[in-house]
Write an enzyme that holds these catalytic residues in place. Sequence first.
Site, PDB file in Angstrom:
ATOM      1  N   ARG A  70       2.829  -0.266   3.232  1.00  0.00           N
ATOM      2  CA  ARG A  70       2.747   1.186   3.035  1.00  0.00           C
ATOM      3  C   ARG A  70       3.728   1.998   3.860  1.00  0.00           C
ATOM      4  O   ARG A  70       4.271   2.994   3.397  1.00  0.00           O
ATOM      5  CB  ARG A  70       1.337   1.662   3.381  1.00  0.00           C
ATOM      6  CG  ARG A  70       0.471   1.702   2.214  1.00  0.00           C
ATOM      7  CD  ARG A  70      -0.867   2.240   2.537  1.00  0.00           C
ATOM      8  NE  ARG A  70      -1.706   1.787   1.435  1.00  0.00           N
ATOM      9  CZ  ARG A  70      -3.004   1.888   1.383  1.00  0.00           C
ATOM     10  NH1 ARG A  70      -3.658   2.434   2.381  1.00  0.00           N
ATOM     11  NH2 ARG A  70      -3.674   1.467   0.346  1.00  0.00           N
ATOM     12  N   GLU A 115      -2.614  -4.804  -4.764  1.00  0.00           N
ATOM     13  CA  GLU A 115      -2.016  -3.651  -4.095  1.00  0.00           C
ATOM     14  C   GLU A 115      -0.913  -4.133  -3.161  1.00  0.00           C
ATOM     15  O   GLU A 115      -0.719  -5.343  -2.976  1.00  0.00           O
ATOM     16  CB  GLU A 115      -3.085  -2.842  -3.342  1.00  0.00           C
ATOM     17  CG  GLU A 115      -4.058  -2.154  -4.305  1.00  0.00           C
ATOM     18  CD  GLU A 115      -5.117  -1.323  -3.618  1.00  0.00           C
ATOM     19  OE1 GLU A 115      -4.808  -0.649  -2.625  1.00  0.00           O
ATOM     20  OE2 GLU A 115      -6.273  -1.366  -4.067  1.00  0.00           O
ATOM     21  N   SER A 162     -15.158   9.877   3.932  1.00  0.00           N
ATOM     22  CA  SER A 162     -13.994   9.281   3.264  1.00  0.00           C
ATOM     23  C   SER A 162     -14.351   8.190   2.261  1.00  0.00           C
ATOM     24  O   SER A 162     -13.651   8.013   1.268  1.00  0.00           O
ATOM     25  CB  SER A 162     -13.036   8.701   4.313  1.00  0.00           C
ATOM     26  OG  SER A 162     -12.565   9.722   5.156  1.00  0.00           O
ATOM     27  N   THR A 163     -15.432   7.442   2.516  1.00  0.00           N
ATOM     28  CA  THR A 163     -15.725   6.300   1.641  1.00  0.00           C
ATOM     29  C   THR A 163     -15.781   6.698   0.163  1.00  0.00           C
ATOM     30  O   THR A 163     -15.207   6.025  -0.690  1.00  0.00           O
ATOM     31  CB  THR A 163     -17.061   5.636   2.063  1.00  0.00           C
ATOM     32  OG1 THR A 163     -16.863   5.033   3.343  1.00  0.00           O
ATOM     33  CG2 THR A 163     -17.507   4.571   1.069  1.00  0.00           C
ATOM     34  N   ARG A 181      -2.438  -0.824   8.362  1.00  0.00           N
ATOM     35  CA  ARG A 181      -3.534  -1.470   7.629  1.00  0.00           C
ATOM     36  C   ARG A 181      -3.090  -1.961   6.254  1.00  0.00           C
ATOM     37  O   ARG A 181      -2.388  -1.245   5.521  1.00  0.00           O
ATOM     38  CB  ARG A 181      -4.691  -0.477   7.459  1.00  0.00           C
ATOM     39  CG  ARG A 181      -5.820  -1.019   6.608  1.00  0.00           C
ATOM     40  CD  ARG A 181      -6.994  -0.064   6.573  1.00  0.00           C
ATOM     41  NE  ARG A 181      -6.691   1.192   5.932  1.00  0.00           N
ATOM     42  CZ  ARG A 181      -6.690   1.390   4.620  1.00  0.00           C
ATOM     43  NH1 ARG A 181      -6.940   0.392   3.796  1.00  0.00           N
ATOM     44  NH2 ARG A 181      -6.426   2.583   4.135  1.00  0.00           N
ATOM     45  N   GLY A 217      -8.829   2.461  -4.493  1.00  0.00           N
ATOM     46  CA  GLY A 217      -8.335   1.104  -4.753  1.00  0.00           C
ATOM     47  C   GLY A 217      -9.423   0.072  -4.873  1.00  0.00           C
ATOM     48  O   GLY A 217      -9.623  -0.522  -5.943  1.00  0.00           O
ATOM     49  N   GLY A 218     -10.159  -0.195  -3.813  1.00  0.00           N
ATOM     50  CA  GLY A 218     -11.224  -1.175  -3.896  1.00  0.00           C
ATOM     51  C   GLY A 218     -11.470  -1.895  -2.590  1.00  0.00           C
ATOM     52  O   GLY A 218     -11.147  -1.393  -1.520  1.00  0.00           O
ATOM     53  N   LEU A 256     -12.526  -0.586   3.438  1.00  0.00           N
ATOM     54  CA  LEU A 256     -13.932  -0.689   3.019  1.00  0.00           C
ATOM     55  C   LEU A 256     -14.498  -2.034   3.477  1.00  0.00           C
ATOM     56  O   LEU A 256     -15.641  -2.125   3.934  1.00  0.00           O
ATOM     57  CB  LEU A 256     -14.052  -0.539   1.493  1.00  0.00           C
ATOM     58  CG  LEU A 256     -13.706   0.844   0.918  1.00  0.00           C
ATOM     59  CD1 LEU A 256     -13.710   0.802  -0.610  1.00  0.00           C
ATOM     60  CD2 LEU A 256     -14.663   1.922   1.410  1.00  0.00           C
ATOM     61  N   HIS A 301      -0.148   7.416   3.519  1.00  0.00           N
ATOM     62  CA  HIS A 301      -0.154   6.799   2.185  1.00  0.00           C
ATOM     63  C   HIS A 301       1.058   7.329   1.424  1.00  0.00           C
ATOM     64  O   HIS A 301       1.336   8.521   1.460  1.00  0.00           O
ATOM     65  CB  HIS A 301      -1.452   7.156   1.449  1.00  0.00           C
ATOM     66  CG  HIS A 301      -1.691   6.323   0.230  1.00  0.00           C
ATOM     67  ND1 HIS A 301      -0.943   6.450  -0.921  1.00  0.00           N
ATOM     68  CD2 HIS A 301      -2.589   5.333  -0.019  1.00  0.00           C
ATOM     69  CE1 HIS A 301      -1.381   5.573  -1.814  1.00  0.00           C
ATOM     70  NE2 HIS A 301      -2.380   4.884  -1.292  1.00  0.00           N
ATOM     71  N   HIS A 356      -3.340   9.297   6.012  1.00  0.00           N
ATOM     72  CA  HIS A 356      -4.375   8.634   5.218  1.00  0.00           C
ATOM     73  C   HIS A 356      -5.405   7.904   6.075  1.00  0.00           C
ATOM     74  O   HIS A 356      -6.600   7.959   5.790  1.00  0.00           O
ATOM     75  CB  HIS A 356      -3.681   7.645   4.280  1.00  0.00           C
ATOM     76  CG  HIS A 356      -4.584   6.925   3.332  1.00  0.00           C
ATOM     77  ND1 HIS A 356      -5.399   7.584   2.438  1.00  0.00           N
ATOM     78  CD2 HIS A 356      -4.790   5.591   3.122  1.00  0.00           C
ATOM     79  CE1 HIS A 356      -6.063   6.695   1.713  1.00  0.00           C
ATOM     80  NE2 HIS A 356      -5.739   5.477   2.121  1.00  0.00           N
TER      81      HIS A 356
HETATM   82  C1  SIN Z   1      -5.387   3.326  -2.586  1.00  0.00           C
HETATM   83  O1  SIN Z   1      -6.135   3.218  -3.551  1.00  0.00           O
HETATM   84  O2  SIN Z   1      -4.172   3.318  -2.678  1.00  0.00           O
HETATM   85  C2  SIN Z   1      -5.990   3.484  -1.233  1.00  0.00           C
HETATM   86  C3  SIN Z   1      -6.691   2.270  -0.861  1.00  0.00           C
HETATM   87  C4  SIN Z   1      -6.655   2.083   0.627  1.00  0.00           C
HETATM   88  O3  SIN Z   1      -6.430   3.024   1.363  1.00  0.00           O
HETATM   89  O4  SIN Z   1      -6.782   0.939   1.058  1.00  0.00           O
END
Ligand code: SIN
Length: 506
Positions: free
Chosen positions: A268, A110, A38-39, A363, A44-45, A369, A224, A328
């Site tokens: 989310r 985000e 998955s990584t 989360r 997003g970051g 990450l 997600h 997700h």
């Molecule tokens: C995203 O880019 O929306 C996913 C990032 C995440 O799952 O934290």
Amino acid sequence: MNVLVVGSGIAGLTAALHAQESGHDVTLVTKGALGDGSTGYAQGGVAGVYGPDDSAQQHAADTMVAGAGLSDAAAVDALVADGAERIAELISRGVAFDRDPDGVLLLGREAAHSHARIVHAGGDATGAAISRALVAAVRRTAIGVIEHAFVTDLIVEGGAVGGIRLLIDEAVTALRADAVVVATGGAGHLFAHTTNPTGTTGDGIAAAMRAGAAVDDLEFVQFHPTILAAGPAFLISEAVRGEGATLIDDQGRRFAFDSHPDGELAPRDVVSRAIARQAAAQGSPARLDATMLGAETLAARFPTIDRVTRARGFDWSREPIPVTPAAHYLMGGIVTDLHGRSTIPGLFAVGEAARTGVHGANRLASNSLLEGAVFGARAAAALGEPWPDSPPLRSRYSTDPAPVSLEYRDGSDGVPFGRAALQQLMWDEVGLLRTDEGLQHALDTVRAWRSDASAPQTVAEHEDANLLLIAEATASAALARADSVGAHFRLAGRRATAPAQILETV
Ligand code: SIN
């Protein structure tokens, strides 16, 4: 000591590198090629770089709010305390996070973050950049790497983990070790629609459960909100909404504020349910409008999304694109302490496979990450330390003794087991919206399928067995949690009243 790390996402790679740098003898085992998982798909970051008016304390507070009050404060404190060091480490290992012309890190925003604090690389290709850098770092070391090896089980002797059993080219092999670090990711393929890559079948979690490790919070599955509702599941990063994109109905009206004062940047779970409800009400997918950002910005900031949406026939600089939620991320998993230690001596878990307590019921974006890096390093630092006498955390659910006691009924209605049937059942009944009757039906059906299953031989059969085990535990945990909290949302009423069917838009 002799250490086996299973899994090669950010958590496993970080654990392996730190363990090797501390002088341990490390072997990294992975189901696919090194770095698959998955990584590499993360867009997003990494959350955790603070501008002048931001702080680790505010990041922790946002994490707690997103987790709907169920996060473990000590785990969240550890996450934000170690975050800066881990991001600096990623940079030193070669991850080129995006910077402005003066060399200052660019920070994205985000949902549910009170500040812009997310570093990204290649615009929306952060995970790929991290994966490349860490895989290259591992390749430069003496870490042993075994690819295309499937872990069937953990070896437990005298109450402690002593290694793993592996399936390689259909042959079973045992590998001995003083410690095993499970970093195998989540179980997105429990569901018919998921952002997760193929192979995300909860193998490490299931192996730990069979070995008797405590697991918890499996009912907390994050959906997600914005997956492109055309073709195979493809994520449209939350960072797009962070840059100003809006969610609109079929009349062009922004509807997210009907559900939460933060609108498109609400947690989310709230946004996912708002999108599902809107789709149910109008009989077609809701749409994400990013046209105000302009073609140039979209292509520069989100090159991957720009390429894929255009390949699927959408010019998102000119027209809103259809979006729908998909499974997700798993907040629950193998119960660990603040150093990745599970309830079985010698067994560590890190990353999405672990339930560290950071995420609670939901989360916060771009904390995954970060969690992988922070707890991968923390677990490696605890290797060789004396194992605590009593594990600090206990699960209220584990495979032994039997899970929540519920009357057994064969609920399969004669439908034979197949992976697609399981994924559809989980999507319909254990998905975004859950009813008592639907959860009971899912549990009965999964139990009937499990009782009919024969011993797995092939990788696909092992994956099916793992998915079934986790499906049973997830449905059971969801049924036992009668209230709605975070990503776990209970509807009153019967199965047929759940509008989950309308989500069949992908
Ligand atoms: C995203 O880019 O929306 C996913 C990032 C995440 O799952 O934290």
